[in-house]
Design a protein around this motif. Structure first.
Motif, PDB file in Angstrom:
ATOM      1  N   VAL A  79       0.843  -1.197   0.000  1.00 46.95           N
ATOM      2  CA  VAL A  79       0.000   0.000   0.000  1.00 46.95           C
ATOM      3  C   VAL A  79       0.879   1.248   0.000  1.00 46.95           C
ATOM      4  CG1 VAL A  79      -1.619   1.354   1.379  1.00 46.95           C
ATOM      5  CG2 VAL A  79      -1.986  -1.101   1.078  1.00 46.95           C
ATOM      6  N   LEU A  80       1.909   1.263   0.831  1.00 40.32           N
ATOM      7  CA  LEU A  80       2.799   2.429   0.899  1.00 40.32           C
ATOM      8  C   LEU A  80       3.483   2.670  -0.445  1.00 40.32           C
ATOM      9  CD1 LEU A  80       4.427   1.912   4.413  1.00 40.32           C
ATOM     10  CD2 LEU A  80       2.450   3.327   3.822  1.00 40.32           C
ATOM     11  N   GLN A  81       3.886   1.609  -1.110  1.00 38.91           N
ATOM     12  CA  GLN A  81       4.513   1.756  -2.425  1.00 38.91           C
ATOM     13  C   GLN A  81       3.519   2.324  -3.441  1.00 38.91           C
ATOM     14  OE1 GLN A  81       6.219  -2.001  -3.547  1.00 38.91           O
ATOM     15  NE2 GLN A  81       7.827  -1.924  -1.986  1.00 38.91           N
ATOM     16  N   ALA A  82       2.254   1.878  -3.344  1.00 40.25           N
ATOM     17  CA  ALA A  82       1.234   2.394  -4.256  1.00 40.25           C
ATOM     18  C   ALA A  82       1.000   3.883  -4.027  1.00 40.25           C
ATOM     19  CB  ALA A  82      -0.068   1.610  -4.075  1.00 40.25           C
ATOM     20  N   LEU A  83       1.026   4.314  -2.761  1.00 39.23           N
ATOM     21  CA  LEU A  83       0.849   5.738  -2.449  1.00 39.23           C
ATOM     22  C   LEU A  83       2.024   6.555  -2.990  1.00 39.23           C
ATOM     23  CD1 LEU A  83      -0.423   5.515   1.256  1.00 39.23           C
ATOM     24  CD2 LEU A  83      -1.796   5.841  -0.815  1.00 39.23           C
ATOM     25  N   ARG A  84       3.231   6.056  -2.784  1.00 43.15           N
ATOM     26  CA  ARG A  84       4.414   6.772  -3.283  1.00 43.15           C
ATOM     27  C   ARG A  84       4.385   6.881  -4.813  1.00 43.15           C
ATOM     28  NH1 ARG A  84       7.227   2.935   0.380  1.00 43.15           N
ATOM     29  NH2 ARG A  84       7.439   3.965   2.408  1.00 43.15           N
ATOM     30  N   LYS A  85       3.986   5.804  -5.462  1.00 43.61           N
ATOM     31  CA  LYS A  85       3.919   5.811  -6.930  1.00 43.61           C
ATOM     32  C   LYS A  85       2.903   6.831  -7.409  1.00 43.61           C
ATOM     33  CE  LYS A  85       2.854   2.832 -10.890  1.00 43.61           C
ATOM     34  NZ  LYS A  85       2.455   1.449 -11.320  1.00 43.61           N
ATOM     35  N   ALA A  87       1.906   9.546  -5.879  1.00 44.99           N
ATOM     36  CA  ALA A  87       2.463  10.890  -5.665  1.00 44.99           C
ATOM     37  C   ALA A  87       3.556  11.196  -6.685  1.00 44.99           C
ATOM     38  CB  ALA A  87       3.014  10.996  -4.249  1.00 44.99           C
ATOM     39  N   ARG A  88       4.376  10.207  -7.000  1.00 46.05           N
ATOM     40  CA  ARG A  88       5.486  10.415  -7.936  1.00 46.05           C
ATOM     41  C   ARG A  88       4.991  10.807  -9.318  1.00 46.05           C
ATOM     42  NH1 ARG A  88       7.779   6.056  -6.740  1.00 46.05           N
ATOM     43  NH2 ARG A  88       7.189   4.733  -8.514  1.00 46.05           N
ATOM     44  N   PHE A  89       3.825  10.298  -9.703  1.00 45.05           N
ATOM     45  CA  PHE A  89       3.264  10.613 -11.013  1.00 45.05           C
ATOM     46  C   PHE A  89       2.292  11.797 -10.960  1.00 45.05           C
ATOM     47  CE2 PHE A  89       4.856   6.371 -11.840  1.00 45.05           C
ATOM     48  CZ  PHE A  89       5.367   6.498 -13.128  1.00 45.05           C
ATOM     49  N   GLY A  90       2.346  12.544  -9.848  1.00 41.91           N
ATOM     50  CA  GLY A  90       1.585  13.787  -9.762  1.00 41.91           C
ATOM     51  C   GLY A  90       0.161  13.651  -9.282  1.00 41.91           C
ATOM     52  N   GLY A  91      -0.211  12.487  -8.770  1.00 44.08           N
ATOM     53  CA  GLY A  91      -1.580  12.294  -8.308  1.00 44.08           C
ATOM     54  C   GLY A  91      -1.855  13.037  -7.013  1.00 44.08           C
ATOM     55  N   ASN A  92      -3.066  13.551  -6.870  1.00 47.40           N
ATOM     56  CA  ASN A  92      -3.474  14.205  -5.632  1.00 47.40           C
ATOM     57  C   ASN A  92      -3.796  13.164  -4.573  1.00 47.40           C
ATOM     58  OD1 ASN A  92      -3.238  16.885  -6.501  1.00 47.40           O
ATOM     59  ND2 ASN A  92      -5.237  16.826  -7.481  1.00 47.40           N
ATOM     60  N   MET A  93      -3.569  13.547  -3.309  1.00 47.27           N
ATOM     61  CA  MET A  93      -3.693  12.603  -2.200  1.00 47.27           C
ATOM     62  C   MET A  93      -4.600  13.184  -1.115  1.00 47.27           C
ATOM     63  SD  MET A  93      -1.413  10.344  -3.293  1.00 47.27           S
ATOM     64  CE  MET A  93      -0.981   9.339  -1.883  1.00 47.27           C
ATOM     65  N   GLY A  94      -5.038  12.312  -0.226  1.00 46.61           N
ATOM     66  CA  GLY A  94      -5.813  12.771   0.911  1.00 46.61           C
ATOM     67  C   GLY A  94      -5.911  11.706   1.983  1.00 46.61           C
ATOM     68  N   GLY A  95      -6.331  12.120   3.164  1.00 47.54           N
ATOM     69  CA  GLY A  95      -6.513  11.199   4.274  1.00 47.54           C
ATOM     70  C   GLY A  95      -7.815  11.478   4.989  1.00 47.54           C
ATOM     71  N   ILE A  96      -8.556  10.428   5.328  1.00 49.14           N
ATOM     72  CA  ILE A  96      -9.829  10.529   6.037  1.00 49.14           C
ATOM     73  C   ILE A  96      -9.675   9.841   7.386  1.00 49.14           C
ATOM     74  CG2 ILE A  96     -12.263   9.859   6.010  1.00 49.14           C
ATOM     75  CD1 ILE A  96     -12.080   9.949   2.915  1.00 49.14           C
ATOM     76  N   CYS A  97     -10.079  10.512   8.446  1.00 47.35           N
ATOM     77  CA  CYS A  97      -9.940  10.049   9.832  1.00 47.35           C
ATOM     78  C   CYS A  97      -8.456   9.952  10.167  1.00 47.35           C
ATOM     79  CB  CYS A  97     -10.685   8.740  10.058  1.00 47.35           C
ATOM     80  SG  CYS A  97     -10.895   8.349  11.816  1.00 47.35           S
ATOM     81  N   THR A  98      -7.858   8.760  10.121  1.00 51.99           N
ATOM     82  CA  THR A  98      -6.418   8.648  10.389  1.00 51.99           C
ATOM     83  C   THR A  98      -5.637   8.316   9.124  1.00 51.99           C
ATOM     84  OG1 THR A  98      -6.565   6.291  10.943  1.00 51.99           O
ATOM     85  CG2 THR A  98      -6.868   7.868  12.751  1.00 51.99           C
ATOM     86  N   GLY A  99      -6.219   8.535   7.965  1.00 52.60           N
ATOM     87  CA  GLY A  99      -5.532   8.231   6.714  1.00 52.60           C
ATOM     88  C   GLY A  99      -4.211   8.946   6.562  1.00 52.60           C
ATOM     89  N   ALA A 100      -4.078  10.113   7.183  1.00 54.84           N
ATOM     90  CA  ALA A 100      -2.814  10.858   7.091  1.00 54.84           C
ATOM     91  C   ALA A 100      -1.648  10.058   7.658  1.00 54.84           C
ATOM     92  CB  ALA A 100      -2.938  12.192   7.829  1.00 54.84           C
ATOM     93  N   ALA A 101      -1.918   9.110   8.561  1.00 51.37           N
ATOM     94  CA  ALA A 101      -0.836   8.312   9.137  1.00 51.37           C
ATOM     95  C   ALA A 101      -0.170   7.448   8.068  1.00 51.37           C
ATOM     96  CB  ALA A 101      -1.371   7.445  10.275  1.00 51.37           C
ATOM     97  N   SER A 102      -0.958   6.886   7.154  1.00 56.43           N
ATOM     98  CA  SER A 102      -0.375   6.099   6.062  1.00 56.43           C
ATOM     99  C   SER A 102       0.418   7.006   5.119  1.00 56.43           C
ATOM    100  CB  SER A 102      -1.466   5.364   5.291  1.00 56.43           C
ATOM    101  OG  SER A 102      -2.060   4.357   6.082  1.00 56.43           O
ATOM    102  N   LEU A 103      -0.090   8.210   4.884  1.00 56.13           N
ATOM    103  CA  LEU A 103       0.650   9.160   4.049  1.00 56.13           C
ATOM    104  C   LEU A 103       1.973   9.531   4.707  1.00 56.13           C
ATOM    105  CD1 LEU A 103      -2.253  11.536   2.898  1.00 56.13           C
ATOM    106  CD2 LEU A 103      -1.413   9.441   1.808  1.00 56.13           C
ATOM    107  N   ALA A 104       1.954   9.652   6.043  1.00 58.23           N
ATOM    108  CA  ALA A 104       3.199   9.954   6.765  1.00 58.23           C
ATOM    109  C   ALA A 104       4.184   8.802   6.623  1.00 58.23           C
ATOM    110  CB  ALA A 104       2.886  10.229   8.232  1.00 58.23           C
ATOM    111  N   ARG A 105       3.714   7.574   6.756  1.00 58.47           N
ATOM    112  CA  ARG A 105       4.593   6.415   6.627  1.00 58.47           C
ATOM    113  C   ARG A 105       5.179   6.332   5.215  1.00 58.47           C
ATOM    114  NH1 ARG A 105       1.921   1.047   8.110  1.00 58.47           N
ATOM    115  NH2 ARG A 105       4.020   0.315   7.537  1.00 58.47           N
ATOM    116  N   ALA A 106       4.424   6.803   4.231  1.00 54.35           N
ATOM    117  CA  ALA A 106       4.911   6.799   2.852  1.00 54.35           C
ATOM    118  C   ALA A 106       5.831   7.981   2.564  1.00 54.35           C
ATOM    119  CB  ALA A 106       3.727   6.805   1.887  1.00 54.35           C
TER     120      ALA A 106
END
Length: 310
Positions: A79-85, A87-106
């Motif tokens: 999942v973390l690799q998918a998030l990084r990929k 972001a690397r290709f310019g995709g917008n991101m977001g976190g709901i409830c504690t979703g930001a924690a996964s973004l932080a880990r990535a």
């Protein structure tokens, strides 16, 4: 993510459905993805089906991660690799409830403004001491949208609808959601009284209860201190410690929040609302209201009339 918060998930999704319903055309589309493509169980034990797995992520998606109390743990390396990929290709991101924690880990939150549910913020800061979430209900920063979950997920989506289709339409969607019509991210996740309860400080709680009970005819700071059995200096010191604000500011903001509710939900004129909120003149009320909400009471009332078509 497994054990995601069902309330936060549905609160984010339904405003988009309602927007499509009101417009009578598909303004927004969505897909629900899980790591395996299988249904995922929520923290309440209800499973929600997925449309696909991580291969369903496309660069044009605005990708949100929705998780619950174990937000800092549940994302796998895949999942973390998918998030990084993404972001690397310019995709917008977001976190709901504690979703930001996964973004932080990535590694995707550096130098970005973000938030997550207040209950999980202490554990988050312990895990990521270099990152500091805000206490606001939702945040938008250069394509990154994050929220504390629950009703804040609805408010976050309403802010996107506002940006895409204007205030009148966003207000109409807000009315269908019964969300109260506040489309700004400025509010904090927790009220002053909730913070005081959590602090278990009965003196501060007594002061806040006195403030709420005396909106129309405000008490002096000396009278408030007496309610809490403080000296005025002790009260000011404790408020600064708990809220990073003076008692006078907390009290004024409480009255301004009441005024905003009256502007939204009643037909009282601005002078009547100023008096009901404890302000001695329209000029004083307008100045403080604009400083807190970045609009005047008259501007707010005008927008409400425009949104209702009257």
């Amino acid at each position: 993510m497994p054990e995601f918060t069902l309330l936060a998930f549905s609160s984010a999704l339904d405003p988009l459905r309602i927007a499509n319903q009101l417009a009578q055309k598909p303004l927004y589309g969505w897909v629900v993805l899980s790591e395996s493509g299988d249904a995922v169980y929520s923290s309440s034990g209800v499973d929600v089906g997925a449309h696909g797995d991580l291969d369903g992520i496309t660069p044009d998606m605005h990708l949100w991660v929705c998780s619950g109390n174990r937000g800092t743990e549940v994302a796998s390396e895949a999942v973390l690799q998918a998030l990084r990929k993404h972001a690397r290709f310019g995709g917008n991101m977001g976190g709901i409830c504690t979703g930001a924690a996964s973004l932080a880990r990535a590694g995707l939150l550096q130098d970005r403004r973000f938030t997550l549910h207040w209950e999980n913020q202490p554990g988050f800061v312990e895990t990521f001491p270099e990152l500091e979430p805000t206490s606001r209900r939702f945040e938008a920063d250069r394509g990154l949208y994050t929220c504390g979950g629950g009703a804040a997920a609805t408010e976050m989506m309403l802010s996107i609808i506002l940006e895409d289709y204007g205030e009148a339409f966003a207000t109409a969607v807000s009315d269908m959601c019964l969300s109260g019509g506040d489309l700004s991210p400025a509010r904090e996740q927790r009220s002053s009284i909730a913070k005081a309860i959590n602090s278990r400080d009965p003196k501060v709680l007594a002061v806040l209860q006195a403030m709420q009970a005396n909106i129309e005819d405000p008490l002096t700071l000396e009278e408030l201190a007496e309610e809490g059995e403080f000296s005025r200096r002790q009260m000011e010191r404790q408020f600064k410690k708990l809220f990073d604000e003076t008692p006078a500011t907390v009290y004024r903001n409480m009255r301004l929040d009441r005024a905003r509710t009256l502007l939204t939900e009643t037909n009282l004129n601005v002078t009547e609302i100023a008096m009901a909120s404890g302000f001695s003149s329209n000029g004083l009320f307008t100045r403080h209201y604009k400083a807190r909400f970045n609009e005047t009471p008259y501007g707010r009332r005008g927008k409400m009339r425009e949104a209702s078509g009257s």
